[in-house]
Design a protein around this motif. Structure first.
Motif, PDB file in Angstrom:
ATOM      1  N   PRO A  86      21.612 -73.079  12.297  1.00 46.33           N
ATOM      2  CA  PRO A  86      21.558 -71.637  12.316  1.00 46.33           C
ATOM      3  C   PRO A  86      23.319 -71.293  12.292  1.00 46.33           C
ATOM      4  O   PRO A  86      23.559 -70.433  11.809  1.00 46.33           O
ATOM      5  N   GLU A  87      24.227 -72.249  12.807  1.00 48.82           N
ATOM      6  CA  GLU A  87      25.424 -72.195  12.581  1.00 48.82           C
ATOM      7  C   GLU A  87      26.165 -72.050  11.209  1.00 48.82           C
ATOM      8  O   GLU A  87      27.264 -71.807  11.157  1.00 48.82           O
ATOM      9  N   GLY A  88      25.422 -72.888  10.451  1.00 45.81           N
ATOM     10  CA  GLY A  88      25.775 -72.864   9.014  1.00 45.81           C
ATOM     11  C   GLY A  88      26.935 -73.851   8.900  1.00 45.81           C
ATOM     12  O   GLY A  88      26.817 -74.980   9.360  1.00 45.81           O
ATOM     13  N   ASP A  89      28.043 -73.306   8.083  1.00 44.14           N
ATOM     14  CA  ASP A  89      29.230 -74.375   8.113  1.00 44.14           C
ATOM     15  C   ASP A  89      30.115 -74.437   9.220  1.00 44.14           C
ATOM     16  O   ASP A  89      30.761 -75.286   9.213  1.00 44.14           O
ATOM     17  N   ALA A  90      29.590 -73.504  10.316  1.00 43.18           N
ATOM     18  CA  ALA A  90      30.354 -73.854  11.571  1.00 43.18           C
ATOM     19  C   ALA A  90      29.915 -74.776  12.543  1.00 43.18           C
ATOM     20  O   ALA A  90      30.549 -74.996  13.640  1.00 43.18           O
ATOM     21  N   VAL A  91      28.754 -75.423  12.177  1.00 47.44           N
ATOM     22  CA  VAL A  91      28.179 -76.496  13.100  1.00 47.44           C
ATOM     23  C   VAL A  91      28.957 -77.702  13.046  1.00 47.44           C
ATOM     24  O   VAL A  91      29.758 -77.946  11.835  1.00 47.44           O
ATOM     25  N   ARG A  92      29.476 -78.022  14.076  1.00 47.85           N
ATOM     26  CA  ARG A  92      30.375 -79.307  14.338  1.00 47.85           C
ATOM     27  C   ARG A  92      29.401 -80.506  14.428  1.00 47.85           C
ATOM     28  O   ARG A  92      29.911 -81.684  14.479  1.00 47.85           O
ATOM     29  N   SER A  93      28.291 -80.612  15.031  1.00 53.58           N
ATOM     30  CA  SER A  93      27.320 -81.567  14.994  1.00 53.58           C
ATOM     31  C   SER A  93      25.963 -81.201  15.071  1.00 53.58           C
ATOM     32  O   SER A  93      25.524 -80.020  15.439  1.00 53.58           O
ATOM     33  N   LEU A  94      24.913 -82.107  14.719  1.00 54.49           N
ATOM     34  CA  LEU A  94      23.571 -81.660  14.841  1.00 54.49           C
ATOM     35  C   LEU A  94      23.027 -82.281  16.240  1.00 54.49           C
ATOM     36  O   LEU A  94      23.160 -83.378  16.331  1.00 54.49           O
ATOM     37  N   LYS A  95      22.568 -81.549  17.212  1.00 55.13           N
ATOM     38  CA  LYS A  95      21.938 -81.967  18.243  1.00 55.13           C
ATOM     39  C   LYS A  95      20.554 -81.675  18.099  1.00 55.13           C
ATOM     40  O   LYS A  95      20.204 -80.650  18.285  1.00 55.13           O
ATOM     41  N   LEU A  96      19.786 -82.633  17.899  1.00 56.33           N
ATOM     42  CA  LEU A  96      18.566 -82.378  17.502  1.00 56.33           C
ATOM     43  C   LEU A  96      17.575 -81.898  18.576  1.00 56.33           C
ATOM     44  O   LEU A  96      16.426 -81.470  18.140  1.00 56.33           O
ATOM     45  N   TRP A  97      17.972 -81.776  19.784  1.00 51.52           N
ATOM     46  CA  TRP A  97      17.266 -81.111  20.964  1.00 51.52           C
ATOM     47  C   TRP A  97      17.623 -79.674  20.943  1.00 51.52           C
ATOM     48  O   TRP A  97      16.766 -78.855  21.613  1.00 51.52           O
ATOM     49  N   LYS A  98      18.445 -79.134  20.033  1.00 50.71           N
ATOM     50  CA  LYS A  98      18.610 -77.783  20.040  1.00 50.71           C
ATOM     51  C   LYS A  98      17.524 -77.036  18.814  1.00 50.71           C
ATOM     52  O   LYS A  98      17.373 -77.452  17.906  1.00 50.71           O
ATOM     53  N   LYS A  99      17.391 -75.721  19.254  1.00 52.04           N
ATOM     54  CA  LYS A  99      16.453 -75.056  18.382  1.00 52.04           C
ATOM     55  C   LYS A  99      17.164 -74.873  17.053  1.00 52.04           C
ATOM     56  O   LYS A  99      18.403 -74.339  16.976  1.00 52.04           O
ATOM     57  N   GLY A 100      16.619 -75.192  15.934  1.00 50.12           N
ATOM     58  CA  GLY A 100      17.054 -74.911  14.670  1.00 50.12           C
ATOM     59  C   GLY A 100      17.969 -75.932  14.036  1.00 50.12           C
ATOM     60  O   GLY A 100      18.437 -76.087  12.906  1.00 50.12           O
ATOM     61  N   HIS A 101      18.088 -77.396  15.064  1.00 47.73           N
ATOM     62  CA  HIS A 101      18.988 -78.339  14.510  1.00 47.73           C
ATOM     63  C   HIS A 101      17.718 -79.274  14.121  1.00 47.73           C
ATOM     64  O   HIS A 101      17.076 -80.101  14.954  1.00 47.73           O
ATOM     65  N   ALA A 102      17.601 -79.856  12.882  1.00 54.25           N
ATOM     66  CA  ALA A 102      16.867 -80.775  12.215  1.00 54.25           C
ATOM     67  C   ALA A 102      17.586 -82.095  11.785  1.00 54.25           C
ATOM     68  O   ALA A 102      18.783 -81.895  11.326  1.00 54.25           O
ATOM     69  N   ALA A 103      16.885 -83.412  11.948  1.00 58.66           N
ATOM     70  CA  ALA A 103      17.674 -84.348  11.259  1.00 58.66           C
ATOM     71  C   ALA A 103      17.779 -84.192   9.727  1.00 58.66           C
ATOM     72  O   ALA A 103      16.890 -83.327   9.238  1.00 58.66           O
ATOM     73  N   PRO A 104      18.769 -84.839   9.262  1.00 56.59           N
ATOM     74  CA  PRO A 104      18.807 -84.699   7.827  1.00 56.59           C
ATOM     75  C   PRO A 104      17.534 -85.432   6.963  1.00 56.59           C
ATOM     76  O   PRO A 104      16.833 -86.262   7.462  1.00 56.59           O
ATOM     77  N   ARG A 105      17.262 -84.660   6.074  1.00 61.86           N
ATOM     78  CA  ARG A 105      15.994 -84.983   5.085  1.00 61.86           C
ATOM     79  C   ARG A 105      16.528 -86.267   4.409  1.00 61.86           C
ATOM     80  O   ARG A 105      15.726 -87.286   4.159  1.00 61.86           O
ATOM     81  N   LEU A 106      17.906 -86.287   3.967  1.00 58.79           N
ATOM     82  CA  LEU A 106      18.304 -87.152   3.432  1.00 58.79           C
ATOM     83  C   LEU A 106      19.913 -87.743   3.810  1.00 58.79           C
ATOM     84  O   LEU A 106      20.723 -86.761   4.070  1.00 58.79           O
ATOM     85  N   ALA A 107      20.017 -88.970   4.085  1.00 58.23           N
ATOM     86  CA  ALA A 107      21.189 -89.524   4.502  1.00 58.23           C
ATOM     87  C   ALA A 107      21.705 -90.632   3.454  1.00 58.23           C
ATOM     88  O   ALA A 107      21.002 -91.215   3.193  1.00 58.23           O
ATOM     89  N   VAL A 108      23.042 -90.736   3.340  1.00 59.01           N
ATOM     90  CA  VAL A 108      23.579 -91.596   2.569  1.00 59.01           C
ATOM     91  C   VAL A 108      24.820 -92.392   3.228  1.00 59.01           C
ATOM     92  O   VAL A 108      25.801 -91.836   3.765  1.00 59.01           O
ATOM     93  N   GLU A 109      24.850 -93.835   3.303  1.00 64.36           N
ATOM     94  CA  GLU A 109      25.700 -94.597   3.623  1.00 64.36           C
ATOM     95  C   GLU A 109      26.412 -95.440   2.612  1.00 64.36           C
ATOM     96  O   GLU A 109      25.849 -96.218   1.924  1.00 64.36           O
ATOM     97  N   ILE A 110      27.477 -95.323   2.261  1.00 63.59           N
ATOM     98  CA  ILE A 110      28.359 -96.239   1.681  1.00 63.59           C
ATOM     99  C   ILE A 110      28.969 -97.627   2.379  1.00 63.59           C
ATOM    100  O   ILE A 110      29.865 -97.441   3.345  1.00 63.59           O
ATOM    101  N   VAL A 111      28.633 -98.577   1.995  1.00 52.66           N
ATOM    102  CA  VAL A 111      28.943 -99.984   2.597  1.00 52.66           C
ATOM    103  C   VAL A 111      30.510-100.061   2.811  1.00 52.66           C
ATOM    104  O   VAL A 111      31.047 -99.933   1.721  1.00 52.66           O
ATOM    105  N   SER A 112      30.926-100.238   3.863  1.00 52.02           N
ATOM    106  CA  SER A 112      32.342-100.722   3.972  1.00 52.02           C
ATOM    107  C   SER A 112      32.520-102.176   3.943  1.00 52.02           C
ATOM    108  O   SER A 112      32.044-102.850   4.669  1.00 52.02           O
ATOM    109  N   ALA A 113      33.817-102.585   3.292  1.00 53.23           N
ATOM    110  CA  ALA A 113      33.968-103.940   3.368  1.00 53.23           C
ATOM    111  C   ALA A 113      34.472-104.205   4.739  1.00 53.23           C
ATOM    112  O   ALA A 113      34.493-105.470   5.131  1.00 53.23           O
TER     113      ALA A 113
END
Length: 272
Positions: A86-113
């Protein structure tokens, strides 16, 4: 589980409250890592615009899932959340216990050397724990460990119908993304390893970033303008050639008429 889906291995989640703490510090990224993350994000932004999906796509947003241990978390290099918080671009972190905060449907990790084992071993456990639907682990330079047959250019992990989190692709690709209904391809560019997304395993209809789509549209418009100009110039040349031909025919007709008049005048004088 679809009959064609081959599970390579499942993630065994063993929470580590001490090592899974997500600090507020920003970890420096190498230029190739940063550029590739930007490219993946932009490809997803282009997909969202074309499909008119109401999503939030970005980079390095903290995802926290345990209200009792709020410091535990993960920050994907690229994420897609649907629906957006609900915060849109103002969200600073997803806290999945909060109303309206859902886990990402897709996440990407680029492997670091610097931390390849973390991306290969710890990341799947974290994403399994927080409820991500699909995870890509991309290793363009094959920096990862040799465990389980690695390193792999592309890994895809997916949450199955029984809620388990399973690795369903590990290798070069192309690799199927069920969430996007598309295929992920490893490619080589002058800048190094990169990735494309397309609508088919053969690589047809490769997706474009918004910038690439805008550039392609401008190039197509330029080509169409040039084609129209060439067509107009050809039509003008044809018109000019037709005009010259008509003028030549008129001049020939006028010359013939003058000759007839001259002959008629000669004939008239001869008779007189």
């Amino acid at each position: 589980m679809p009959p064609s889906l081959r599970v390579i291995r499942r993630s065994e989640v063993v929470p580590d409250p001490e090592r899974w703490v997500l600090t507020e510090e920003t970890v420096p990224e190498s230029s190739p890592h940063d550029l590739l993350s930007e490219r993946i994000r932009d490809l997803l932004l282009g997909w969202a615009a074309r499909s008119q999906r109401v999503v939030k796509i970005g980079r390095n947003l903290a995802v926290r899932w345990d209200r009792q241990h709020p410091r535990l978390g993960v920050d994907p290099d690229v994420y897609l959340v649907e629906p957006p918080p609900p915060e849109g671009d103002a969200v600073r972190s997803l806290k999945l216990w909060k109303k309206g905060h859902a886990a990402p449907r897709l996440a990407v990790e680029i492997v670091s050397a610097q931390h390849p084992t973390k991306d290969y071993v710890v990341a799947p456990q974290k994403y399994a724990a927080c409820g991500v639907e699909e995870l890509w682990i991309l290793d363009p330079s094959l920096e990862g460990p040799r465990a389980h047959g690695g390193p792999f250019r592309i890994q895809i992990w997916r949450r199955l119908s029984d809620a388990s989190f399973a690795q369903v692709h590990a290798g070069e690709g192309p690799a199927r993304s069920e969430f996007l209904q598309a295929w992920l391809h490893a490619v080589q560019t002058p800048a190094g390893g990169s990735f494309d997304i397309s609508t088919s395993a053969a690589g047809a209809e490769r997706w474009l970033t918004p910038e690439e789509a805008e550039r392609a549209a401008k190039e197509a418009a330029h080509r169409e303008s040039a084609r129209a100009q060439r067509k107009a110039e050809a039509a003008q040349r044809e018109a000019e050639a037709a005009q010259r031909e008509a003028e030549a025919e008129r001049a020939a007709r006028e010359a013939a008429e003058r000759r007839v008049r001259e002959l008629e005048a000669l004939l008239a004088r001869a008779r007189s």
